[in-house]
Design an enzyme around this catalytic site. Structure first.
Site, PDB file in Angstrom:
ATOM      1  N   PHE A  17      16.548  10.252  36.244  1.00  0.00           N
ATOM      2  CA  PHE A  17      17.988  10.493  36.026  1.00  0.00           C
ATOM      3  C   PHE A  17      18.446   9.849  34.740  1.00  0.00           C
ATOM      4  O   PHE A  17      17.727   9.079  34.133  1.00  0.00           O
ATOM      5  CB  PHE A  17      18.809   9.993  37.209  1.00  0.00           C
ATOM      6  CG  PHE A  17      18.613   8.539  37.554  1.00  0.00           C
ATOM      7  CD1 PHE A  17      19.388   7.552  36.943  1.00  0.00           C
ATOM      8  CD2 PHE A  17      17.645   8.139  38.468  1.00  0.00           C
ATOM      9  CE1 PHE A  17      19.215   6.198  37.256  1.00  0.00           C
ATOM     10  CE2 PHE A  17      17.458   6.791  38.788  1.00  0.00           C
ATOM     11  CZ  PHE A  17      18.243   5.827  38.181  1.00  0.00           C
ATOM     12  N   TYR A  53      15.366  -3.488  28.693  1.00  0.00           N
ATOM     13  CA  TYR A  53      16.361  -3.766  29.729  1.00  0.00           C
ATOM     14  C   TYR A  53      16.196  -5.102  30.438  1.00  0.00           C
ATOM     15  O   TYR A  53      17.097  -5.538  31.159  1.00  0.00           O
ATOM     16  CB  TYR A  53      16.394  -2.603  30.720  1.00  0.00           C
ATOM     17  CG  TYR A  53      16.890  -1.345  30.042  1.00  0.00           C
ATOM     18  CD1 TYR A  53      18.243  -1.172  29.767  1.00  0.00           C
ATOM     19  CD2 TYR A  53      16.005  -0.364  29.611  1.00  0.00           C
ATOM     20  CE1 TYR A  53      18.705  -0.048  29.112  1.00  0.00           C
ATOM     21  CE2 TYR A  53      16.454   0.767  28.952  1.00  0.00           C
ATOM     22  CZ  TYR A  53      17.800   0.916  28.702  1.00  0.00           C
ATOM     23  OH  TYR A  53      18.255   2.025  28.034  1.00  0.00           O
TER      24      TYR A  53
END
Length: 418
Positions: A418, A128
């Site tokens: 999450f 990322y």
């Protein structure tokens, strides 16, 4: 025509949710089968406009989803965030730019919406940073060797006038959300939870892909009767050859809004008959836990890693949202290969607030937007990043000035996955 040209990347339709779930399960190495219960559950919260898929013909081969979130910054303010999850690319379609395509579309939409940052929990470290994300919080897991703690084995409850009670899932659903709100408003790096989180983590919503086993719940109330802490935990059944109990208590989550509640809950877990080890679950990297024990070495770190990754979308709002312990000015040259946050910004910060604006003044520090994310919540050091060649001082001593402004006395922490 190249393989990339035959793949259509777009938001899914409701009719495509089942195929999207199949691709998601495949990417996470779970059984690709999609049950009616899983389809109904995911359809209840998936927003098709924020759920992207890559389709090779009729088959979904990559997945990506985002949802609205609030992220707490230093000082207790919350900023709107674009929370990214469910990112997969099927093994047959790797290295075709599918994630890059989906990420670019989502981040552009998030910036247009007015989100200050994007967030995610990275399964793998190298991915990322390419998209402007930086590791903004870390996490750790401890394993407590209970016999070594030095705690009095006769101890059975708090010694501060409070009390611990075993409760059930319904009690947690009643008191947990308000307690979590208190915690997240005081904890930089914490994120919001919706009602579905509480349903899924207390057995009111049983997910087909995650068989439910009822855990134990313990609640700490202060001497004044106020709920200040909750813990969810499970225990195995392990006995040694000499018929001695060697059971482990696995903590699913523990939240406390005062040190006394935190101390009482950890000591409670270490006092349970037959429990020889306590595995803490994900905790803050500077958690107080070891020092609640007479022998802190009884708690050893078994996992330590980056956790919440942040991508700054609005530099001005991000820097103005947080507070600063000291006063000072800093001009940052922010590079961003995707162009979402690039620019030169003047930060004028102090205990009473901060202002930030684009400027033509000479830069003090030059850094990539991912490094800004690592510094933003106070966890990383500009001096360290400069030593690593990831931040460049344009003015001598500027990295130390940045640390004095940005670093925090306690480290940020995100309790959620999450």
């Amino acid at each position: 025509m190249s393989p990339r040209d035959t793949t259509d990347v777009r938001a899914i339709t409701e009719a495509e949710i089942a195929d999207w779930i199949r691709a998601l399960n495949t990417g996470f190495l779970r059984s690709p089968a999609v049950s009616e219960r899983e389809l109904a559950d995911r359809s209840s919260y998936i927003v098709p406009e924020r759920t992207l898929g890559a389709f090779d013909g009729a088959r979904c081969v990559a997945t990506f989803r985002s949802f609205p979130q609030e992220l707490t910054v230093v000082g207790g303010a919350a900023v709107p965030a674009d929370a990214i999850t469910n990112v997969t690319v099927t093994a047959t379609h790797r290295r075709r730019g599918l994630l890059s395509h989906m990420m670019a579309a989502d981040l552009a939409a998030a910036k247009e919406r007015g989100d200050v940052v994007a967030t995610l929990i990275a399964a793998e470290y190298p991915i990322y940073g390419r998209y402007g994300f930086g590791p903004a919080t870390s996490t750790a897991q401890w394993t407590i060797d209970v016999p070594r703690t030095g705690l009095d084995p006769r101890w059975a409850g708090p010694d501060d006038g409070g009390r611990i009670d075993l409760v059930d899932g319904e009690d947690v659903r009643k008191t947990g959300p308000e307690l979590h709100e208190r915690l997240r408003r005081a904890q930089p790096g914490a994120v919001s939870r919706d009602d579905r989180w509480w349903q899924a983590n207390t057995g009111a919503l049983v997910l087909d892909r995650s068989p439910w086993t009822e855990p134990f719940y313990a609640m700490y109330r202060s001497a004044e009767g106020e709920v200040e802490g909750l813990v969810s935990y499970e225990a195995d059944d392990n006995w040694g050859d000499a018929k001695q109990p060697l059971n482990t208590a696995d903590v699913n989550w523990l939240m406390a809004v005062t040190p006394r509640a935190e101390r009482a809950l950890w000591r409670y877990l270490c006092s349970i008959d037959w429990i020889a080890r306590v595995k803490t679950g994900w905790r803050a990297p500077d958690d107080l836990l070891p020092h609640f024990l007479p022998d802190p070495r009884a708690a050893r770190i078994t996992t330590q890693s980056d956790w919440l990754w942040v991508r700054v979308l609005d530099v001005v709002r991000a820097l103005e949202a947080r507070t600063y312990a000291g006063s000072g000015t800093l001009v940052l040259e922010v590079t961003d290969r995707d162009g979402l946050s690039a620019g030169r910004y003047a930060l004028d910060a102090g205990p009473d607030g901060a202002s930030c604006a684009p400027t033509t003044r000479a830069a003090d520090l030059t850094l990539d937007v991912g490094e800004l994310a690592a510094l933003w919540l106070g966890d990383e050091s500009a001096v360290r990043l400069a030593a690593l060649g990831r931040v460049r001082e344009e003015r001598e001593g500027a990295a130390s000035v940045a640390d004095a402004l940005l670093r925090t006395s306690r480290r940020p922490w995100c309790p959620d996955l999450f």
